[in-house]
Scaffold this motif. Structure first.
Motif, short mmCIF file in Angstrom:
data_model
loop_
_atom_site.label_atom_id
_atom_site.label_comp_id
_atom_site.label_asym_id
_atom_site.label_seq_id
_atom_site.Cartn_x
_atom_site.Cartn_y
_atom_site.Cartn_z
N SER A 5 0.81 -1.22 0.00
CA SER A 5 0.00 0.00 0.00
C SER A 5 0.85 1.27 0.00
N HIS A 6 2.13 1.15 0.31
CA HIS A 6 2.99 2.34 0.24
C HIS A 6 3.12 2.85 -1.19
N ALA A 7 2.88 1.98 -2.17
CA ALA A 7 2.89 2.44 -3.57
C ALA A 7 1.77 3.44 -3.79
N ALA A 8 0.59 3.17 -3.22
CA ALA A 8 -0.54 4.12 -3.32
C ALA A 8 -0.29 5.35 -2.44
N TYR A 9 0.45 5.16 -1.36
CA TYR A 9 0.77 6.27 -0.45
C TYR A 9 1.52 7.39 -1.16
N LEU A 10 2.20 7.05 -2.25
CA LEU A 10 2.90 8.07 -3.04
C LEU A 10 1.95 9.15 -3.54
N TYR A 11 0.67 8.82 -3.66
CA TYR A 11 -0.30 9.78 -4.18
C TYR A 11 -0.62 10.90 -3.19
N ILE A 12 -0.28 10.73 -1.92
CA ILE A 12 -0.64 11.78 -0.94
C ILE A 12 0.57 12.35 -0.22
N LEU A 13 1.77 12.01 -0.66
CA LEU A 13 2.98 12.58 -0.06
C LEU A 13 3.23 13.99 -0.59
N PRO A 14 3.62 14.92 0.27
CA PRO A 14 3.98 16.26 -0.23
C PRO A 14 5.15 16.19 -1.21
N GLU A 15 6.08 15.28 -0.96
CA GLU A 15 7.28 15.18 -1.79
C GLU A 15 6.95 14.74 -3.22
N THR A 16 5.83 14.05 -3.42
CA THR A 16 5.49 13.54 -4.75
C THR A 16 4.31 14.28 -5.37
N PRO A 51 1.63 12.90 -8.95
CA PRO A 51 1.87 11.67 -8.20
C PRO A 51 1.87 10.41 -9.06
N ALA A 52 1.08 10.42 -10.14
CA ALA A 52 1.02 9.25 -11.02
C ALA A 52 2.39 8.93 -11.61
N GLY A 53 3.17 9.98 -11.88
CA GLY A 53 4.51 9.76 -12.42
C GLY A 53 5.41 9.04 -11.43
N TRP A 54 5.35 9.42 -10.16
CA TRP A 54 6.15 8.77 -9.14
C TRP A 54 5.72 7.30 -8.98
N PHE A 55 4.42 7.08 -8.99
CA PHE A 55 3.91 5.71 -8.88
C PHE A 55 4.38 4.86 -10.05
N THR A 73 10.07 -2.76 -2.00
CA THR A 73 10.56 -1.57 -2.72
C THR A 73 9.68 -0.35 -2.46
N ALA A 74 8.36 -0.57 -2.33
CA ALA A 74 7.44 0.56 -2.12
C ALA A 74 7.73 1.30 -0.81
N PRO A 75 7.77 0.61 0.36
CA PRO A 75 8.09 1.37 1.58
C PRO A 75 9.50 1.94 1.58
N ALA A 76 10.47 1.21 1.02
CA ALA A 76 11.84 1.73 0.97
C ALA A 76 11.89 3.00 0.13
N PHE A 77 11.21 3.01 -1.00
CA PHE A 77 11.14 4.16 -1.90
C PHE A 77 10.51 5.36 -1.18
N VAL A 78 9.38 5.13 -0.51
CA VAL A 78 8.66 6.20 0.18
C VAL A 78 9.49 6.83 1.27
N TYR A 79 10.07 6.00 2.14
CA TYR A 79 10.78 6.56 3.29
C TYR A 79 12.13 7.15 2.92
N PHE A 80 12.68 6.72 1.80
CA PHE A 80 13.89 7.35 1.28
C PHE A 80 13.58 8.78 0.84
#
Length: 328
Positions: free
Chosen positions: A165-176, A183-187, A316-323
């Motif tokens: 679910s961290h892959a979907a979390y990319l859609y609501i991060l300020p950084e993305t 956000p779709a590009g980051w996903f 990879t999804a959580p590692a990507f997000v928290y990085f």
């Protein structure tokens, strides 16, 4: 649905079209390579190719629908993955009933992303699963197979629900929230890197590591070699560097004050995806080997099950997000 499709940015349509064009080129190359191949191998490869096309079309449709489409897709994959995981743990009436609790928590987990509750998302699933799974199992009474069922479902939930679910979390991060396609590009960047890394590791390992002298984890995944890992890393880093200006804002203002030089960020993300993708893969390989099966199911022809397709992405999804959070 029609209003949602009419609001798709032109740049996103270009990216999705590029993905499908790449798939078409890969299909032509695969068909040419299979000429004169063993009939059984040809049948298996063509079956896998059809499944890849199905997944690519479903993914493109979901991305076109935005955050809602991606959350619905990943929630479905999480629930199907948990169903497979329950079978690997040892499907029983008690496990099946607890499985419904886990799927309910999974739905709530994705609902938090839909409602953009960033802080609540981070803590919700681990706490809810830690409370819900043991309590639901204890209410059934009896201690038979308690550790395996509770521990197995907790591991499965953290991997195929929370991790994925961290892959979907990319859609609501300020950084993305910024970038050429938002956000779709980051996903899409994460998905392309993860899946390309899997494919590259397999192809390079098969081509240059056929002697299997340099195995990484022979007791868990005999086909994983150092040659495959290094080859996959080179391909993934090259893709990360090439695609980052088109899909992300790694070179933009958001990361100007990053603790790591901006020029190195795409390459480091490529390495990160490669390493965590490898551990996500062998993590699920160890689960399947312990259960005595090769594939988690036969849901996806030529590939196995849902877990076989999302195993790398679960890490990879959580590692990507928290990085991204760490460096911004």
């Amino acid at each position: 649905l029609i209003p949602m499709f009419t609001n798709i940015p032109a740049s996103l349509l270009v990216m999705l079209s590029g993905l499908l064009i790449t798939m078409t080129c890969g299909t032509v190359i695969r068909l040419l390579a299979l000429r004169g191949a063993d009939p059984e191998l040809r049948r298996k490869r063509l079956s896998s190719l059809r499944t890849w096309w199905g997944l690519a079309l479903v993914l493109s449709f979901s991305i076109a629908l935005g955050r809602t489409g991606v959350c619905l897709l990943l929630c479905l994959l999480s629930c199907l993955g948990m169903r497979e995981f329950a079978t690997l743990v040892g499907r029983s009436a008690k496990v099946s009933r607890v499985l419904w609790i886990v799927c309910g928590i999974a739905v709530a987990n994705y609902a938090l992303i839909l409602m953009a509750h960033r802080n609540a998302f981070v803590a919700f699933f681990p706490i809810a699963a830690l409370l819900g799974i043991p309590v639901a199992r204890l209410l059934q009474r009896g201690h038979e197979d308690y550790i395996r069922s509770v521990g197995g479902l907790l591991l499965g939930g953290l991997s195929v629900v929370y991790g994925l679910s961290h892959a979907a979390y990319l859609y609501i991060l300020p950084e993305t929230s910024v970038g050429p396609v938002g956000p779709a590009g980051w996903f899409l960047f994460l998905i392309i890197l993860t899946e390309s890394n899997d494919i590259a590791q397999a192809l390079v390992g098969r081509r240059f590591g056929a002697h299997k002298r340099h195995r990484l984890a022979p007791a868990i995944s005999p086909n994983k070699t150092w040659e495959g890992l290094i080859g996959g890393m080179l391909v993934t880093v090259a893709l990360a560097v090439g695609l980052s200006p088109w899909l992300t804002d790694l070179h933009g203002a958001t990361f100007e004050e990053a603790i790591i030089p901006q020029a190195l960020l795409p390459a480091l993300l490529g390495i990160l995806v490669c390493v965590f993708g490898y551990f996500g893969d062998i993590n699920m390989s160890a689960v399947k080997r312990d259960a005595g099966v090769k594939d988690s199911s036969n849901l996806l022809p030529g590939m196995g099950g849902v877990i076989d397709r999302i195993d790398s992405l679960s890490l990879t999804a959580p590692a990507f997000v928290y990085f991204l959070i760490l460096i911004s």
